[in-house]
Design a protein around this motif. Structure first.
Motif, PDB file in Angstrom:
ATOM      1  N   ALA A  36       0.849  -1.172   0.043  1.00  0.00           N
ATOM      2  CA  ALA A  36      -0.056   0.016   0.031  1.00  0.00           C
ATOM      3  C   ALA A  36       0.737   1.355  -0.152  1.00  0.00           C
ATOM      4  O   ALA A  36       0.611   2.232  -0.728  1.00  0.00           O
ATOM      5  N   THR A  37       1.987   1.274   0.871  1.00  0.00           N
ATOM      6  CA  THR A  37       2.798   2.439   0.687  1.00  0.00           C
ATOM      7  C   THR A  37       3.637   2.785  -0.616  1.00  0.00           C
ATOM      8  O   THR A  37       3.416   3.879  -0.892  1.00  0.00           O
ATOM      9  N   ILE A  38       4.043   1.606  -1.455  1.00  0.00           N
ATOM     10  CA  ILE A  38       4.593   1.929  -2.434  1.00  0.00           C
ATOM     11  C   ILE A  38       3.649   2.368  -3.532  1.00  0.00           C
ATOM     12  O   ILE A  38       3.706   3.252  -4.203  1.00  0.00           O
ATOM     13  N   ALA A  39       2.451   1.455  -3.512  1.00  0.00           N
ATOM     14  CA  ALA A  39       1.385   1.955  -4.506  1.00  0.00           C
ATOM     15  C   ALA A  39       0.828   3.514  -4.326  1.00  0.00           C
ATOM     16  O   ALA A  39       0.555   4.152  -5.408  1.00  0.00           O
ATOM     17  N   LEU A  40       0.789   3.825  -3.096  1.00  0.00           N
ATOM     18  CA  LEU A  40       0.125   5.256  -2.794  1.00  0.00           C
ATOM     19  C   LEU A  40       1.356   6.007  -3.260  1.00  0.00           C
ATOM     20  O   LEU A  40       0.975   7.172  -4.063  1.00  0.00           O
ATOM     21  N   VAL A  41       2.383   5.799  -3.085  1.00  0.00           N
ATOM     22  CA  VAL A  41       3.461   6.736  -3.546  1.00  0.00           C
ATOM     23  C   VAL A  41       3.449   6.893  -5.162  1.00  0.00           C
ATOM     24  O   VAL A  41       3.579   8.067  -5.784  1.00  0.00           O
ATOM     25  N   ALA A  42       3.234   5.649  -5.776  1.00  0.00           N
ATOM     26  CA  ALA A  42       3.351   5.639  -7.261  1.00  0.00           C
ATOM     27  C   ALA A  42       2.238   6.348  -7.867  1.00  0.00           C
ATOM     28  O   ALA A  42       2.263   7.133  -8.715  1.00  0.00           O
ATOM     29  N   VAL A  43       1.213   6.170  -7.228  1.00  0.00           N
ATOM     30  CA  VAL A  43      -0.224   7.069  -7.756  1.00  0.00           C
ATOM     31  C   VAL A  43       0.142   8.546  -7.574  1.00  0.00           C
ATOM     32  O   VAL A  43      -0.351   9.352  -8.323  1.00  0.00           O
ATOM     33  N   SER A  44       0.707   8.860  -6.340  1.00  0.00           N
ATOM     34  CA  SER A  44       0.793  10.296  -6.011  1.00  0.00           C
ATOM     35  C   SER A  44       1.918  10.843  -7.252  1.00  0.00           C
ATOM     36  O   SER A  44       1.328  12.151  -7.556  1.00  0.00           O
ATOM     37  N   ARG A  45       2.672  10.309  -7.402  1.00  0.00           N
ATOM     38  CA  ARG A  45       3.619  10.767  -8.763  1.00  0.00           C
ATOM     39  C   ARG A  45       2.963  10.890 -10.029  1.00  0.00           C
ATOM     40  O   ARG A  45       2.852  11.645 -10.776  1.00  0.00           O
ATOM     41  N   LEU A  46       2.062   9.899 -10.144  1.00  0.00           N
ATOM     42  CA  LEU A  46       1.157   9.906 -11.618  1.00  0.00           C
ATOM     43  C   LEU A  46       0.280  11.153 -11.340  1.00  0.00           C
ATOM     44  O   LEU A  46      -0.343  11.673 -12.594  1.00  0.00           O
ATOM     45  N   ALA A  47      -0.031  11.375 -10.329  1.00  0.00           N
ATOM     46  CA  ALA A  47      -1.462  12.475 -10.055  1.00  0.00           C
ATOM     47  C   ALA A  47      -0.830  13.954 -10.208  1.00  0.00           C
ATOM     48  O   ALA A  47      -1.281  14.838 -10.277  1.00  0.00           O
ATOM     49  N   GLY A  48       0.642  14.218 -10.467  1.00  0.00           N
ATOM     50  CA  GLY A  48       1.188  15.399 -10.858  1.00  0.00           C
ATOM     51  C   GLY A  48       1.663  16.062  -9.683  1.00  0.00           C
ATOM     52  O   GLY A  48       2.200  15.523  -8.624  1.00  0.00           O
ATOM     53  N   HIS A  49       1.501  17.313  -9.494  1.00  0.00           N
ATOM     54  CA  HIS A  49       1.923  18.088  -8.576  1.00  0.00           C
ATOM     55  C   HIS A  49       0.694  18.894  -7.916  1.00  0.00           C
ATOM     56  O   HIS A  49       0.986  20.313  -7.741  1.00  0.00           O
ATOM     57  N   GLY A  50      -0.427  18.672  -7.951  1.00  0.00           N
ATOM     58  CA  GLY A  50      -1.647  19.128  -7.409  1.00  0.00           C
ATOM     59  C   GLY A  50      -1.893  18.903  -5.761  1.00  0.00           C
ATOM     60  O   GLY A  50      -1.007  18.151  -5.008  1.00  0.00           O
TER      61      GLY A  50
END
Length: 411
Positions: A36-50
């Protein structure tokens, strides 16, 4: 760079899974929390910078705190509280600063501009564990399993640093107008944590302090900017992540073999754990920036940026920091891994799956250093658009004095 981070995080997830199958890192809840930690970090990077990306990154930090806590010891509970407190305070500071600046779209009028910069410095210092607010990282390293610490250092912290790189491009005034203060923070971490790493006798806290030490290098690349500074930071963060992952993994193998954390008084571990010893040495080469690793590509560019923009004073500080890092790892390799076995035989052998993971992550920095085009960031867009601050020698000298004061106050 996010396109490079995602395969890196996926590889780390696969490697951690294989390693933890053969050398257990926690109970039943441990791996789901890691995933879950790695997945959330990866999705946060895909989400851009907002704001969405910030909330996802904060969610990853909350899960990482639960990951630390899952070990179930009083020391782990205390370390989890320290980590959680730092992440909550850091996120609040950064969110307030970004609200003041319209998430980087404007520079507020004085004195709010100074307030925003101060909050950003405090927030990222807390999240990355920089001197003087480094308190959570050594505690986590001591109380957690090695792969828990490795995931936090190589995934959560790396993602946070990449967000700082994105802000360098979106909000150049934050760094260019206050370069001397940022440089002081970077040098305090580089020099102060370097001294603290040398003062450790146990390998896990030594690796934690050397992580903070290396973050000082990386922060300098962000502050100096320009093509060399930004490219140096991009390459060096890969060496940072891979080097720390493999070294924590090697130390975990030694702890598995010995039944206790390895220290500088442990002797001849390579006699019993040759793969782990070789992996630790290769990881150290990548981490301190020795050719032909990808870490060298980063550190060399950081030296070029420092020489061009900070002059001989800043270059001397970088040399001093490198000397501390090299001495720290040469001493650990010489005393703990090399030489005749000193009571280290007789423990369980390194499982094949864990050995394969260590070898893969130890060789990868060398391959990326020999074939830098495979990274895909030889000339990152952020580096092209970034502008380097004008840092006069007097400002660098003042930064060194401030950094020395901060480092001198670290206990």
């Amino acid at each position: 760079m996010d396109t490079v981070l995602l395969p890196l995080f996926a590889g780390i997830a696969a490697g951690v899974w294989l390693y933890a199958r053969s050398i257990p890192q926690g109970g039943r809840s441990w791996w789901p929390l890691v995933a879950a930690t790695i997945a959330l970090v990866a999705v946060s990077r895909l989400a851009g910078h907002g704001w969405g990306a910030m909330l996802l990154a904060f969610a990853a930090e909350l899960v990482a705190a639960a990951l630390i806590l899952s070990r179930g010891t009083p020391a782990a509970a205390a370390a989890a509280r320290l980590f959680l407190g730092a992440m909550v305070a850091g996120t609040a500071a950064i969110a307030t600063a970004l609200a003041l600046t319209g998430f980087g779209t404007m520079q507020p009028a004085a004195p709010l501009d100074k307030v925003a910069v101060a909050l950003l410095m405090l927030g990222f210092a807390l999240k990355l564990g920089l001197v003087p607010v480094y308190f959570w990282l050594p505690a986590v390293a001591r109380a957690s399993s090695v792969m828990t610490t490795a995931v936090i250092v190589a995934v959560v912290d790396v993602a946070g640093f990449c967000e700082l790189l994105a802000l360098r491009e979106a909000m150049p005034w934050v760094f260019e107008g206050y370069a001397a203060v940022w440089i002081a923070l970077a040098l305090a971490s580089l020099l102060g944590a370097g001294l603290l790493a040398l003062a450790q006798s146990e390998l896990k806290p030594m690796l934690a302090f050397s992580t903070i030490h290396d973050m000082g290098y990386l922060l300098l690349g962000v502050v100096l900017g320009g093509p060399e500074g930004m490219a140096g930071a991009w390459f060096a963060i890969l060496g940072h992540a891979l080097g720390k992952l493999v070294m924590f993994g090697a130390v975990g193998a030694a702890e598995w073999h010995l039944g206790a954390p390895p220290t500088l008084d442990t002797r001849g571990l390579s006699s019993s754990l040759p793969v782990a010893g070789a992996a630790f040495m290769l990881g150290a080469l990548a981490f301190v920036g020795i050719p032909p690793t990808v870490g060298f590509l980063g550190h060399w560019r950081l030296y070029l940026a420092g020489a061009e923009l900070g002059g001989p004073v800043l270059l001397a500080a970088l040399f001093a920091g490198s000397a501390m890092g090299i001495l720290c790892y040469v001493r650990a390799i010489h005393r703990t891994w090399l030489g005749p076995a000193g009571g280290t035989a007789g423990g369980p052998a390194l499982p094949r799956a864990a050995a394969a993971v260590l070898l893969a992550f130890a060789i990868t920095p060398v391959v990326l250093g020999l074939v830098p085009g495979a990274v895909g960031v030889a000339a990152p867009e952020a580096a092209v658009h970034a502008t380097a601050p004008d840092v006069p020698p007097a400002a660098v000298a003042a930064s060194l004095n401030t950094a020395a004061s901060v480092a001198g106050g670290v206990k």
